[in-house]
Write an enzyme that holds these catalytic residues in place. Structure first.
Site, short mmCIF file in Angstrom:
data_model
loop_
_atom_site.label_atom_id
_atom_site.label_comp_id
_atom_site.label_asym_id
_atom_site.label_seq_id
_atom_site.Cartn_x
_atom_site.Cartn_y
_atom_site.Cartn_z
N CYS A 147 -6.25 13.55 -1.09
CA CYS A 147 -7.31 14.39 -1.66
C CYS A 147 -8.58 14.05 -0.89
O CYS A 147 -8.50 13.46 0.19
CB CYS A 147 -7.43 14.22 -3.18
SG CYS A 147 -7.86 12.58 -3.77
N ASP B 151 -4.55 18.15 -2.31
CA ASP B 151 -5.40 19.25 -2.79
C ASP B 151 -6.13 19.80 -1.56
O ASP B 151 -5.79 19.48 -0.42
CB ASP B 151 -6.34 18.78 -3.91
CG ASP B 151 -7.47 17.88 -3.43
OD1 ASP B 151 -7.47 17.49 -2.24
OD2 ASP B 151 -8.36 17.55 -4.24
N HIS C 15 3.35 -6.82 -0.21
CA HIS C 15 3.16 -7.49 -1.50
C HIS C 15 3.42 -6.60 -2.71
O HIS C 15 3.81 -7.09 -3.76
CB HIS C 15 1.74 -8.06 -1.61
CG HIS C 15 1.51 -9.28 -0.77
ND1 HIS C 15 0.47 -10.15 -0.96
CD2 HIS C 15 2.21 -9.77 0.29
CE1 HIS C 15 0.53 -11.13 -0.07
NE2 HIS C 15 1.57 -10.92 0.72
N THR D 182 -11.12 11.88 -1.49
CA THR D 182 -11.34 10.43 -1.38
C THR D 182 -10.04 9.62 -1.49
O THR D 182 -10.00 8.48 -1.05
CB THR D 182 -12.24 9.95 -2.54
OG1 THR D 182 -11.59 10.33 -3.78
CG2 THR D 182 -13.62 10.57 -2.47
N HIS E 46 6.93 -11.75 -5.05
CA HIS E 46 6.29 -10.46 -5.37
C HIS E 46 7.19 -9.58 -6.24
O HIS E 46 6.70 -8.71 -6.96
CB HIS E 46 5.92 -9.73 -4.08
CG HIS E 46 5.01 -10.53 -3.21
ND1 HIS E 46 3.72 -10.85 -3.60
CD2 HIS E 46 5.20 -11.11 -2.01
CE1 HIS E 46 3.16 -11.60 -2.66
NE2 HIS E 46 4.04 -11.77 -1.68
#
Ligand code: RB5
Length: 156
Positions: free
Chosen positions: A67, A10, A100, A69, A135
């Protein structure tokens, strides 16, 4: 290994996206630009949909979302089947998310980290293989969990 990917952002991640595109091409990985194309305010979900949707459908090995954050993008991207979006604003998380969690969408925050750190995170993420083994079963359980919840959903 991730040989091609789709990148989207964004407005909060736009400048970081533009700087990372050339860097990633120089590492030998093909990059498709899903937008946004300038820094006007947009809804991050549109770009999460494009990138995570294409990874989910198998059109690209991986994706990168940016974005402000990284939070909104990671929440939205993880709604898609087979998408394991990891918000990695440091190098350790980028490495662990590959080893992992077999993350296939890397998410970062353009207002949280600088360009140099973002490049090292991308380099680490692209260069770290999934460890498999124990995993593998855990990752399969994630997909089973989402199927179970959809089938078992009830409104009380
Ligand atoms: C946009 O202002 C901002 O909310 C967005 O870039 C992102 O940080 C959302 O999680």
């Amino acid at each position: 290994m991730i040989e091609n990917l789709i990148i989207g952002s964004d407005h909060g991640g736009f400048h970081l996206k533009e700087s990372l595109r050339g860097f990633i091409e120089k590492l030998g990985v093909k990059v498709e630009n899903a937008g946004t194309y300038d820094d006007s305010s947009v809804n991050y979900v549109t770009y999460a949909d494009r990138v995570a949707g294409d990874v989910s459908r198998g059109r690209f090995h991986g994706g990168i979302l940016l974005c402000g954050t990284g939070l909104g993008m990671s929440i939205a991207a993880n709604r898609f089947p087979n998408v394991r979006a990891a918000l990695c604003n440091d190098i350790f998380l980028a490495r662990m998310s590959r080893e992992h969690n077999d993350s296939n969408v890397l998410v970062m925050g353009g207002r949280v980290i600088g360009e140099e750190l973002a490049r090292e995170i991308v380099r680490t993420w692209l260069g770290t293989p999934f460890q498999g083994g124990r995993h593998m079963e855990r990752i399969q359980s994630i997909e089973n969990l989402s199927v179970c919840n959809v089938k078992g959903a009830s409104i009380e």
